[in-house]
Design a protein around this motif. Structure first.
Motif, PDB file in Angstrom:
ATOM      1  N   GLU A 185     -22.272 -54.285  43.877  1.00  0.00           N
ATOM      2  CA  GLU A 185     -23.495 -53.612  43.108  1.00  0.00           C
ATOM      3  C   GLU A 185     -23.584 -54.248  41.807  1.00  0.00           C
ATOM      4  O   GLU A 185     -22.663 -54.379  40.910  1.00  0.00           O
ATOM      5  CB  GLU A 185     -23.370 -52.341  43.141  1.00  0.00           C
ATOM      6  N   LYS A 186     -24.654 -53.927  41.070  1.00  0.00           N
ATOM      7  CA  LYS A 186     -24.983 -54.472  39.792  1.00  0.00           C
ATOM      8  C   LYS A 186     -24.077 -53.352  38.829  1.00  0.00           C
ATOM      9  O   LYS A 186     -23.581 -52.195  39.101  1.00  0.00           O
ATOM     10  CB  LYS A 186     -26.545 -54.208  39.429  1.00  0.00           C
ATOM     11  N   TYR A 187     -23.809 -54.185  37.860  1.00  0.00           N
ATOM     12  CA  TYR A 187     -22.937 -53.241  36.469  1.00  0.00           C
ATOM     13  C   TYR A 187     -23.766 -52.546  36.186  1.00  0.00           C
ATOM     14  O   TYR A 187     -24.686 -52.832  35.536  1.00  0.00           O
ATOM     15  CB  TYR A 187     -22.246 -54.661  35.827  1.00  0.00           C
ATOM     16  N   ARG A 188     -23.246 -51.228  35.924  1.00  0.00           N
ATOM     17  CA  ARG A 188     -24.013 -50.246  35.215  1.00  0.00           C
ATOM     18  C   ARG A 188     -23.077 -49.504  34.252  1.00  0.00           C
ATOM     19  O   ARG A 188     -22.437 -48.596  34.367  1.00  0.00           O
ATOM     20  CB  ARG A 188     -24.563 -49.069  36.190  1.00  0.00           C
ATOM     21  N   PRO A 189     -22.875 -50.125  33.054  1.00  0.00           N
ATOM     22  CA  PRO A 189     -22.011 -49.500  32.017  1.00  0.00           C
ATOM     23  C   PRO A 189     -22.204 -47.864  31.507  1.00  0.00           C
ATOM     24  O   PRO A 189     -21.322 -47.302  31.211  1.00  0.00           O
ATOM     25  CB  PRO A 189     -22.108 -50.480  30.711  1.00  0.00           C
ATOM     26  N   HIS A 190     -23.534 -47.619  31.883  1.00  0.00           N
ATOM     27  CA  HIS A 190     -23.897 -46.307  31.493  1.00  0.00           C
ATOM     28  C   HIS A 190     -23.821 -45.257  32.591  1.00  0.00           C
ATOM     29  O   HIS A 190     -23.909 -44.102  32.362  1.00  0.00           O
ATOM     30  CB  HIS A 190     -25.389 -46.268  31.038  1.00  0.00           C
ATOM     31  N   VAL A 191     -23.231 -45.538  33.866  1.00  0.00           N
ATOM     32  CA  VAL A 191     -23.164 -44.801  34.913  1.00  0.00           C
ATOM     33  C   VAL A 191     -21.431 -44.787  35.091  1.00  0.00           C
ATOM     34  O   VAL A 191     -20.911 -45.837  35.509  1.00  0.00           O
ATOM     35  CB  VAL A 191     -24.012 -45.204  36.268  1.00  0.00           C
ATOM     36  N   ASP A 192     -21.020 -43.701  35.287  1.00  0.00           N
ATOM     37  CA  ASP A 192     -19.482 -43.529  35.406  1.00  0.00           C
ATOM     38  C   ASP A 192     -19.359 -43.339  37.060  1.00  0.00           C
ATOM     39  O   ASP A 192     -18.835 -42.115  37.551  1.00  0.00           O
ATOM     40  CB  ASP A 192     -18.935 -42.211  34.741  1.00  0.00           C
ATOM     41  N   LEU A 193     -19.686 -44.320  38.000  1.00  0.00           N
ATOM     42  CA  LEU A 193     -19.626 -44.408  39.340  1.00  0.00           C
ATOM     43  C   LEU A 193     -19.119 -45.620  39.659  1.00  0.00           C
ATOM     44  O   LEU A 193     -19.532 -46.575  39.044  1.00  0.00           O
ATOM     45  CB  LEU A 193     -21.088 -44.009  39.769  1.00  0.00           C
ATOM     46  N   GLU A 194     -18.465 -45.843  40.731  1.00  0.00           N
ATOM     47  CA  GLU A 194     -17.958 -46.894  41.511  1.00  0.00           C
ATOM     48  C   GLU A 194     -18.980 -47.804  41.950  1.00  0.00           C
ATOM     49  O   GLU A 194     -20.009 -47.337  42.437  1.00  0.00           O
ATOM     50  CB  GLU A 194     -17.053 -46.719  42.520  1.00  0.00           C
ATOM     51  N   ARG A 195     -18.980 -49.179  41.510  1.00  0.00           N
ATOM     52  CA  ARG A 195     -19.993 -50.219  42.123  1.00  0.00           C
ATOM     53  C   ARG A 195     -19.594 -50.230  43.667  1.00  0.00           C
ATOM     54  O   ARG A 195     -18.512 -50.656  43.976  1.00  0.00           O
ATOM     55  CB  ARG A 195     -19.748 -51.432  41.393  1.00  0.00           C
ATOM     56  N   CYS A 196     -20.501 -50.277  44.527  1.00  0.00           N
ATOM     57  CA  CYS A 196     -20.458 -50.035  45.990  1.00  0.00           C
ATOM     58  C   CYS A 196     -20.296 -51.778  46.429  1.00  0.00           C
ATOM     59  O   CYS A 196     -20.821 -52.630  45.393  1.00  0.00           O
ATOM     60  CB  CYS A 196     -21.865 -49.395  46.533  1.00  0.00           C
ATOM     61  N   ILE A 197     -20.131 -51.863  47.434  1.00  0.00           N
ATOM     62  CA  ILE A 197     -19.750 -53.160  48.219  1.00  0.00           C
ATOM     63  C   ILE A 197     -20.934 -53.768  48.616  1.00  0.00           C
ATOM     64  O   ILE A 197     -21.808 -52.614  49.400  1.00  0.00           O
ATOM     65  CB  ILE A 197     -18.825 -53.357  49.221  1.00  0.00           C
ATOM     66  N   MET A 198     -21.597 -54.719  48.293  1.00  0.00           N
ATOM     67  CA  MET A 198     -22.989 -55.190  49.070  1.00  0.00           C
ATOM     68  C   MET A 198     -22.862 -56.168  49.957  1.00  0.00           C
ATOM     69  O   MET A 198     -23.762 -56.670  50.602  1.00  0.00           O
ATOM     70  CB  MET A 198     -23.744 -55.606  47.863  1.00  0.00           C
ATOM     71  N   SER A 199     -21.878 -56.763  50.268  1.00  0.00           N
ATOM     72  CA  SER A 199     -21.740 -57.871  51.324  1.00  0.00           C
ATOM     73  C   SER A 199     -20.311 -58.116  51.389  1.00  0.00           C
ATOM     74  O   SER A 199     -19.386 -58.260  50.749  1.00  0.00           O
ATOM     75  CB  SER A 199     -22.297 -59.178  50.782  1.00  0.00           C
ATOM     76  N   ILE A 200     -19.962 -58.349  52.854  1.00  0.00           N
ATOM     77  CA  ILE A 200     -18.634 -58.580  53.310  1.00  0.00           C
ATOM     78  C   ILE A 200     -18.674 -59.977  54.330  1.00  0.00           C
ATOM     79  O   ILE A 200     -19.416 -59.846  55.256  1.00  0.00           O
ATOM     80  CB  ILE A 200     -17.957 -57.334  54.192  1.00  0.00           C
ATOM     81  N   HIS A 201     -17.755 -60.726  54.259  1.00  0.00           N
ATOM     82  CA  HIS A 201     -17.463 -61.536  55.184  1.00  0.00           C
ATOM     83  C   HIS A 201     -16.499 -61.012  56.289  1.00  0.00           C
ATOM     84  O   HIS A 201     -15.397 -60.953  55.731  1.00  0.00           O
ATOM     85  CB  HIS A 201     -16.953 -63.005  54.921  1.00  0.00           C
ATOM     86  N   PHE A 202     -16.726 -60.466  57.372  1.00  0.00           N
ATOM     87  CA  PHE A 202     -15.805 -59.494  58.155  1.00  0.00           C
ATOM     88  C   PHE A 202     -14.889 -60.775  58.804  1.00  0.00           C
ATOM     89  O   PHE A 202     -13.690 -60.326  59.045  1.00  0.00           O
ATOM     90  CB  PHE A 202     -16.598 -58.861  59.404  1.00  0.00           C
TER      91      PHE A 202
END
Length: 277
Positions: A185-202
């Protein structure tokens, strides 16, 4: 590279549960255009898995499974979900055997979340608020080397529409599954939440994205300009978000570029391997 006339069979799995959407239109349009541009003998079959429990067998070369509404947990214990997971198992088993060919899979949004559940990768949680819009997405080091993302800037832009997310990727889980995070996920310095995963090569043959690489700028613009849709979006997300989405749809370096590259790149990689066998 694409001149050899090998018949390519593509199964498109509809996970929308009967809800009208733009995603299936986008997937089928990309496949049609790709077939025409490459001059391929490519056939497409659609399977309504969630609504009608239609499931493809393992005779197809490529599988594309769509996004869809609702919770990625709502199918637990139901026949359609068991059939979907069994299909993924069957394709994994096929790919593990030396049969001189592979099966290639692309999983979008809802299908991606379900695959993360199945493979035990990350933690699937409900978001505090709905993610809806066109956002920058960052490639990881692995993603920047991935041919599926070839030609895209880092970050690139894509349509994101979801109430759920995959977070907290455990490196050991990924290594044990021979999987890798390709985008976050995009970097959000003002949000104290973990960046989620947006793509995986399984695996080498199986890839998924939380975002919608099939999103069609023209179709989305027609959708957003409908008065009832405009009203709902402004009420739920604000006028600034609505206007920003319209501007993004007109920018050739945003989702137009993503639509032109990601799924076609995936098809290029899969078909190159298939035609070399």
């Amino acid at each position: 590279m694409m001149t050899k006339k090998r018949k390519i069979k593509v199964a498109v799995i509809d996970m929308n549960n009967g809800v009208p959407n733009l995603g299936m239109r986008g997937i089928l349009a990309i496949l049609k255009q790709y077939q025409e541009e490459k001059g391929l003998d490519l056939s497409t079959a659609v399977f309504d898995l969630r609504k009608k429990n239609e499931v493809p067998d393992t005779s197809y070369d490529i599988y594309i499974s769509s996004g869809g509404p609702g919770s990625p947990f709502e199918g637990e214990g139901l026949e359609w979900e068991n059939n979907f997971f069994q299909l993924l198992d069957d394709l994994d088993d096929f790919n593990c055997k030396d049969k001189g060919g592979k099966k290639y899979v692309f999983l979008i949004c809802h299908s991606f979340q379900m695959a993360c559940r199945k493979y035990g990768l990350g933690k699937i949680t409900q978001r505090k608020s709905t993610a809806f819009g066109i956002f920058p997405i960052s490639m990881t080091e692995e993603g920047s080397q991935d041919p599926v993302f070839k030609g895209l800037p880092n970050p690139f832009y894509a349509v994101d529409s979801r109430d759920w997310q995959v977070i907290s990727g455990d490196e050991d889980d990924f290594e044990n599954n021979s999987s890798a995070v390709a985008a976050i996920e995009k970097y959000r310095p003002h949000v104290d939440l973990e960046r989620c995963i947006m793509s995986i090569h399984f695996s080498k043959e199986v890839m998924g994205t939380q975002f919608h690489p099939e999103a069609d700028p023209t179709g989305m613009k027609m959708y957003l300009l409908q008065e009832d849709k405009k009203k709902v979006i402004i009420q739920e997300h604000g006028e600034d978000k609505y206007l920003d989405m319209l501007r993004s749809l007109d920018d050739p370096n945003r989702i137009s570029l993503t639509q032109k590259l990601i799924l076609p790149n995936f098809l290029d990689e899969a078909i190159q391997q298939l035609t070399e066998v």
